[in-house]
Design an enzyme around this catalytic site. Sequence first.
Site, PDB file in Angstrom:
ATOM      1  N   ASP A  28      20.079 -23.916   5.290  1.00 40.76           N
ATOM      2  CA  ASP A  28      21.388 -23.270   5.192  1.00 40.76           C
ATOM      3  C   ASP A  28      21.401 -22.187   4.117  1.00 40.76           C
ATOM      4  OD1 ASP A  28      22.230 -25.010   7.106  1.00 40.76           O
ATOM      5  OD2 ASP A  28      23.598 -26.159   5.842  1.00 40.76           O
TER       6      ASP A  28
ATOM      7  N   ASP B 125      14.812 -34.582   0.751  1.00 44.96           N
ATOM      8  CA  ASP B 125      15.432 -33.451   0.074  1.00 44.96           C
ATOM      9  C   ASP B 125      14.364 -32.493  -0.430  1.00 44.96           C
ATOM     10  OD1 ASP B 125      17.992 -34.301   0.556  1.00 44.96           O
ATOM     11  OD2 ASP B 125      18.340 -35.103  -1.453  1.00 44.96           O
TER      12      ASP B 125
ATOM     13  N   ASP C 105      13.311 -31.360  -3.266  1.00 44.59           N
ATOM     14  CA  ASP C 105      12.487 -31.580  -4.450  1.00 44.59           C
ATOM     15  C   ASP C 105      11.525 -32.747  -4.316  1.00 44.59           C
ATOM     16  OD1 ASP C 105      14.921 -33.043  -4.351  1.00 44.59           O
ATOM     17  OD2 ASP C 105      14.664 -33.651  -6.434  1.00 44.59           O
TER      18      ASP C 105
ATOM     19  N   ASP D 146      25.470 -40.181   2.581  1.00 45.38           N
ATOM     20  CA  ASP D 146      24.459 -41.232   2.704  1.00 45.38           C
ATOM     21  C   ASP D 146      25.049 -42.618   2.435  1.00 45.38           C
ATOM     22  OD1 ASP D 146      24.942 -40.623   0.049  1.00 45.38           O
ATOM     23  OD2 ASP D 146      22.893 -40.053  -0.417  1.00 45.38           O
TER      24      ASP D 146
END
Length: 504
Positions: free
Chosen positions: A90, A145, A147, A238
């Site tokens: 995005d 994610d 990282d 989540d």
Amino acid sequence: MTTVEILFLGVYFSVLCVLAVYGSHRYRMAYLYYRHKFKLPTPRGVLAELPRVTIQLPIFNEMYVVERLVEAVCRIDYPRELLEIQVLDDSTDETCAIARACVERQRQKGHDIVYVHRTNRQGYKAGALENGLLTAKGEFIAVFDADFVPGPDFLHRTVPFFADSQVGMVQVRWGHLNRDFSILTQAQSIFLDGHFIIEHTARNRSGCFFNFNGTAGIWRRVTISDAGGWQHDTLTEDLDLSYRAQVKGWQFIFLPDVISPAEVPVDMNAFKSQQHRWAKGSIQTARKLLPMILKSDLPFAVKREAFFHLTNNVAYLLMVVLSALMPLSMVVRFQHGLYGTLFLDLPFFISATASVCVFYVAAQRERGAKGWERFKYLPFLMSLGIGLAINNARAVLEALLGQQSGFTRTPKTGAEGKKVAVIKKSYRGDKTLMPILELTFALYFTGALWFAFEKRIYSSVPFILLFQLGFLYVGMSSLLQGRLRFSESAPAAVVAEEQTRRAA
């Protein structure tokens, strides 16, 4: 004493009592952990054949880590014909060019990898995941994610648990790539170790609900749809989906011995932004789901743990109230010759603060930390937790009042070990006026400390110091932006590549 003073002390002790209850809950977590420590999860049965898996990588403006992420995921050991990778981007900056180029390189190497770019960001991360499911081929969905750096054996160690048709999700433990970067990253790592090693294990193995952490986990696809899909009416999509799925009867598995390393924020403002999102999202989820959970036919132990889990961040709001009342309580009681009653506070403070020591020392012991390493950060941990109270209390209050806000990403820098990152300014955590309020509280406790020494009320000094130093550190760190060095712009090569793509 006047009626007002009596009411004042009544409120003060009521707040202390509630905080002591929440603090004492950490003792229960430690007890449940050690009681069920050796109840090791094992796959029930054997899969007839390996299933097709889709790995989703939701990213937004992650130019410093996206390439590392994609390369790590492509190293996962799994038959290529059964593995699909979706880069759900995005982004609005140079990340687009980096991600596209990286995806193309991996596709040429034979990986089934696709680049999906949205421009509207509807639903933020939850929306990106839901959008990816529209074209996903896998019957199991793993999420990482930006990282994270998953190990090559991630799927081989998690997929076998789905031989049990009731298992809907498998979560692994987070590791910390930059634990040694600073005292702040050390503290964050210890906080997360406590959450994963003690809380997750205790809840999962005692039969209570625990949550998917948004990353480093894998879902049975039908579980997501059966629970109502990804929803974005809270900031913790989540946690929300996890509870809806478990209420439906799906079982979750936590694997503490499988570790997926990730980066913790190196900037105080980024850390506070992350904490704000987690605190607000958990209260939003509590408002949304807790009434339904408490009215259900679930066992009392499950309901009780769900209540403490989902409402735990209310303690930050009470901590701010306590911070305002504690120095005044000391002054009021001293003026009325009730100096001895200051010792009445001790049981409450011990319940609330000693539990922190027990909880995190246990977590570090189980992590393998030796001797002094288990204890040396404890005073800082307690001060940091107090210093975050104003930031997180604001988040709780916003959630209780129904105030909506957008999903604020936690900036990633690609920091590993003690390496100092060089990043552009837009990747810093946002500055706010919150540090001014935090430093005001620090000044307030400086006055309380002076009063305690002048009147020889030495029993209050350690607690006043914890509050003073906590607010001082968090406030000053937010103003100074930590140890990072920042550059004004992205690397020239990256900018040139993105400009060429847009021109084409």
